[in-house]
Design a protein around this motif. Sequence first.
Motif, PDB file in Angstrom:
ATOM      1  N   GLY A 138       0.893  -1.304  -0.032  1.00 55.86           N
ATOM      2  CA  GLY A 138       0.030  -0.084   0.071  1.00 55.86           C
ATOM      3  C   GLY A 138       0.860   1.184   0.143  1.00 55.86           C
ATOM      4  O   GLY A 138       2.031   1.248   0.645  1.00 55.86           O
ATOM      5  N   ALA A 139       0.168   2.143  -0.655  1.00 52.25           N
ATOM      6  CA  ALA A 139       0.897   3.552  -0.562  1.00 52.25           C
ATOM      7  C   ALA A 139       1.222   3.939   0.741  1.00 52.25           C
ATOM      8  O   ALA A 139       0.376   4.111   1.757  1.00 52.25           O
ATOM      9  N   GLY A 140       2.252   4.284   1.174  1.00 53.26           N
ATOM     10  CA  GLY A 140       2.645   4.990   2.225  1.00 53.26           C
ATOM     11  C   GLY A 140       3.011   3.833   3.541  1.00 53.26           C
ATOM     12  O   GLY A 140       3.482   4.203   4.632  1.00 53.26           O
ATOM     13  N   ALA A 141       2.823   2.555   3.221  1.00 49.89           N
ATOM     14  CA  ALA A 141       3.316   1.603   4.246  1.00 49.89           C
ATOM     15  C   ALA A 141       4.771   1.353   4.456  1.00 49.89           C
ATOM     16  O   ALA A 141       5.442   2.033   3.654  1.00 49.89           O
ATOM     17  N   THR A 142       5.067   0.970   5.520  1.00 54.12           N
ATOM     18  CA  THR A 142       6.454   0.675   6.046  1.00 54.12           C
ATOM     19  C   THR A 142       6.605  -0.704   6.121  1.00 54.12           C
ATOM     20  O   THR A 142       5.920  -1.529   6.928  1.00 54.12           O
ATOM     21  N   VAL A 143       7.311  -1.744   5.166  1.00 56.07           N
ATOM     22  CA  VAL A 143       7.424  -2.981   5.254  1.00 56.07           C
ATOM     23  C   VAL A 143       8.888  -3.272   5.798  1.00 56.07           C
ATOM     24  O   VAL A 143       9.855  -3.165   5.635  1.00 56.07           O
ATOM     25  N   THR A 144       8.393  -4.121   7.268  1.00 58.62           N
ATOM     26  CA  THR A 144       9.419  -4.379   7.983  1.00 58.62           C
ATOM     27  C   THR A 144       9.853  -5.973   8.184  1.00 58.62           C
ATOM     28  O   THR A 144      10.823  -6.499   8.847  1.00 58.62           O
ATOM     29  N   ARG A 145       9.182  -6.827   7.343  1.00 57.79           N
ATOM     30  CA  ARG A 145       9.467  -8.084   7.036  1.00 57.79           C
ATOM     31  C   ARG A 145       8.964  -8.749   5.838  1.00 57.79           C
ATOM     32  O   ARG A 145       8.154  -7.885   5.075  1.00 57.79           O
ATOM     33  N   ASP A 146       9.367 -10.093   5.622  1.00 55.60           N
ATOM     34  CA  ASP A 146       8.737 -10.770   4.351  1.00 55.60           C
ATOM     35  C   ASP A 146       7.178 -10.682   4.064  1.00 55.60           C
ATOM     36  O   ASP A 146       6.569 -10.522   4.758  1.00 55.60           O
ATOM     37  N   VAL A 147       7.015 -10.446   2.748  1.00 53.16           N
ATOM     38  CA  VAL A 147       5.615 -10.277   2.376  1.00 53.16           C
ATOM     39  C   VAL A 147       5.163 -11.697   1.427  1.00 53.16           C
ATOM     40  O   VAL A 147       5.865 -11.870   0.423  1.00 53.16           O
ATOM     41  N   PRO A 148       4.159 -12.153   2.046  1.00 54.66           N
ATOM     42  CA  PRO A 148       3.780 -13.397   1.403  1.00 54.66           C
ATOM     43  C   PRO A 148       3.396 -13.147  -0.110  1.00 54.66           C
ATOM     44  O   PRO A 148       2.805 -12.106  -0.509  1.00 54.66           O
ATOM     45  N   PRO A 149       3.481 -13.837  -1.086  1.00 55.92           N
ATOM     46  CA  PRO A 149       3.056 -13.677  -2.567  1.00 55.92           C
ATOM     47  C   PRO A 149       1.505 -13.565  -2.688  1.00 55.92           C
ATOM     48  O   PRO A 149       0.837 -13.827  -1.737  1.00 55.92           O
ATOM     49  N   HIS A 150       1.246 -12.556  -3.337  1.00 60.47           N
ATOM     50  CA  HIS A 150      -0.279 -12.259  -3.614  1.00 60.47           C
ATOM     51  C   HIS A 150      -0.704 -11.308  -2.713  1.00 60.47           C
ATOM     52  O   HIS A 150      -2.104 -11.011  -2.586  1.00 60.47           O
ATOM     53  N   ALA A 151       0.020 -11.048  -1.526  1.00 58.08           N
ATOM     54  CA  ALA A 151      -0.560 -10.287  -0.193  1.00 58.08           C
ATOM     55  C   ALA A 151      -0.714  -8.768  -0.622  1.00 58.08           C
ATOM     56  O   ALA A 151      -0.035  -8.320  -1.159  1.00 58.08           O
ATOM     57  N   ILE A 152      -2.057  -8.309  -0.128  1.00 58.04           N
ATOM     58  CA  ILE A 152      -2.043  -6.989  -0.162  1.00 58.04           C
ATOM     59  C   ILE A 152      -1.547  -6.478   1.453  1.00 58.04           C
ATOM     60  O   ILE A 152      -2.133  -6.981   2.402  1.00 58.04           O
ATOM     61  N   VAL A 153      -0.505  -5.724   1.617  1.00 61.07           N
ATOM     62  CA  VAL A 153      -0.081  -5.147   2.865  1.00 61.07           C
ATOM     63  C   VAL A 153      -0.157  -3.704   2.879  1.00 61.07           C
ATOM     64  O   VAL A 153       0.100  -3.065   1.903  1.00 61.07           O
ATOM     65  N   ILE A 154      -0.707  -3.252   4.175  1.00 59.95           N
ATOM     66  CA  ILE A 154      -0.853  -1.906   4.180  1.00 59.95           C
ATOM     67  C   ILE A 154      -0.309  -1.390   5.780  1.00 59.95           C
ATOM     68  O   ILE A 154       0.011  -2.309   6.639  1.00 59.95           O
TER      69      ILE A 154
END
Lengths: 204, 204, 204
Positions: A138-154
Motif C-alpha cells: 500500500g501507498a505509505g506503508a513501511t515494510v519491516t518483514r517478508d511479504v507473502p506472494p499475492h498479499a496486500i499489505v498496508i
Amino acid sequence: MEASVFAHPTALVETEQIGRGTRVWAFAHIMRGASIGENCNIGDHCFVEAGARIGNNVTIKNGNMIWEGVTLEDGVFVGPSVHFTNDLYPRSARMPEARSRYEDKSWLLPTTIRKGASLGAGSAILPGIIIGEYSMIGAGATVTRDVPPHAIVIGTPARVAGWVCACGQKLDFFDETSTCIECGRHWERSGNTIRERELEKLSL
Amino acid sequence: MEASVFAHPTALVETEQIGRGTRVWAFAHIMRGASIGENCNIGDHCFVEAGARIGNNVTIKNGNMIWEGVTLEDGVFVGPSVHFTNDLYPRSARMPEARSRYEDKSWLLPTTIRKGASLGAGSAILPGIIIGEYSMIGAGATVTRDVPPHAIVIGTPARVAGWVCACGQKLDFFDETSTCIECGRHWERSGNTIRERELEKLSL
Amino acid sequence: MEASVFAHPTALVETEQIGRGTRVWAFAHIMRGASIGENCNIGDHCFVEAGARIGNNVTIKNGNMIWEGVTLEDGVFVGPSVHFTNDLYPRSARMPEARSRYEDKSWLLPTTIRKGASLGAGSAILPGIIIGEYSMIGAGATVTRDVPPHAIVIGTPARVAGWVCACGQKLDFFDETSTCIECGRHWERSGNTIRERELEKLSL
C-alpha cells in the motif's frame, strides 16, 4: 547501448547492460554497472546505482532510487518515490566514529522484489526483505518483514490486509479457492501461500 | 568555491560556502547562501536552500531537500528522501487568505540534527525538533518530538525502540552500562540519557 | 507560453497552458497537456503530467509529481515530496499478466485537492479522494478517505486531530463557533462541517 533503448536528452545512461525497448526519462541517472532488462520504463528523476538488478517489463515511476543490493524481478511495478534501503543501521561513512562499519560490505543487506509485485507510492522497504510475487504494498506503508506472494499489505508496520490476483484484481477467498472476476485465473490458498490452480489436472 | 570541491557537470552549485573535499552529484542544486562543511557527500537530485547549515563529514543520500532553518551537525547521515519541514501550519503564501502569515518569518521553526545522527529513508521530521546526537530514525518514521541521544526511534508517531552506539551497532543495556560489541566504546544510561563512560576515572 | 512565466534554464516546460506570473524551478518537467494557472510556484525536481490540473496561486514545493487525474484548486499548498496516486491496484502495464487492466482508463481514479488545502511533507494521498477546502494534512500522513473542510488530519491512516483556519491558524471550538485569533475570521461548526459565519446577518 542498444539502438532501441530510448534515453531522454537530459538523462544520463552510463551502463551498457540495458535491454532493448527500455526507456529512460528526463533527469534520470543510470550508473555504470547497473543491470536493466528489456522493455522497462524508468521515470523522470530516477537513480539506478551500480549493482542494482532490474528484470524485464518493469515499470519504475518517477523519483525512485534503486540501490546496490536491490533486485527487481520481471514485471515489477515501483510506484512514485518508493524508499528502498540497503543498510539497517546506516551511519555517515565519512564520520570517524563509524569508519570501521564501512571497511567491508558486511553492512549491505539485499532486497528482492519478486515477479509482478507492486510497491505503492512512498512506501518504505527495509533491507534484507523478500517481497513475494504479485504482492501489493500500500501507498505509505513501511515494510519491516517478508511479504507473502499475492498479499496486500498496508500500514506502519505493514500487515496483510487482503489478497490480489496477478492481474491486479482484489481476490475474495470464501474457502481455499478463488477465481479472479477480472481475468478468470484460478487460485488456491493454503495458510499464507497462494498458488495458481491447475484446472486441467482437477478436471481429469 | 574550493578547487577540491567536486561538482557533477549537471549540478548547480551557487553557494561560496562549501568546504574542501565535498562532492555534489548529478542534478543537485545548492543555493547561494547555503553553508556546507568539508568532506560531505550530497547525492543526485538534492536541493539545499539558502539558510540551511551543514557541518563536516555529512552524508546526504539522493533526493533530499535541506530547507532554511535546518541544521545538520558533523557526521550526520540523511537517508534517501527524508522529509524535512520548517513550517508547522503551512499555507500557500500566494493565497490572499494566508498572506498575513507570511509577512514576517515567525512561521519558521528551526530543526537541528545533532552530531552523528542518522535519518532513515523516507522519514518525516516535523519542524522545531532536536534530534539527539548519534540517534537513529527508522525508515518511514514520522518524528513529532525531540529524540534522545543514541535512541533508535520507529513508527508514526516515532517512539523509542532501542539504543545505538556512535558506530552504528545496536546496544543492549542489561544494567545502566553497555559496551559496544563492535567498536568497544563504553556507555552509561541514566533514564533517557546515554553518555560515554570515562573508564580511566573508574579504574582509579 | 506567456512572457511573464519564468522557467529556470534547466526546466522543461512543454505545456502551453500555463498562466502569467507562474514560476518553474530547476530540473522540473511540465508535460504538454498539463494545465497550470496564474501566479503558481513549482519547485525544483517536480513533474507535472499531461492531464493534471492546477489552479491559481498554488505553491508546489520540490520533488512533487502531479499525475493525470489530480486536480489542485486555487491556493493549494503541496509540501515537499507528497505522494499522489491515481491507480488503487497498480501493476506494471508492460507485464503480460496485467495487460487487460490497462486496455482502457477505467483504472484511473481522480483526486481533488480543494481550495486552500495544505498537504504536509511526505504525505501519501490514495486515489479517488477529495481533500476538503482549507484542510491540512500532517507530514508523513497516509490519507485513505475524504478529508472534511478545515480539518487537520495526521497519522496512518489519517484521522481528524483538530481544525484550522483559512489563514493557517489552529482553531479552538469551545461551542459551535470559533473566531481565529490570528486573522479574526468567524467560523461555525456543525458536526464535521465548518462554514464561515456571516456576522452581518447575525447582527441584524
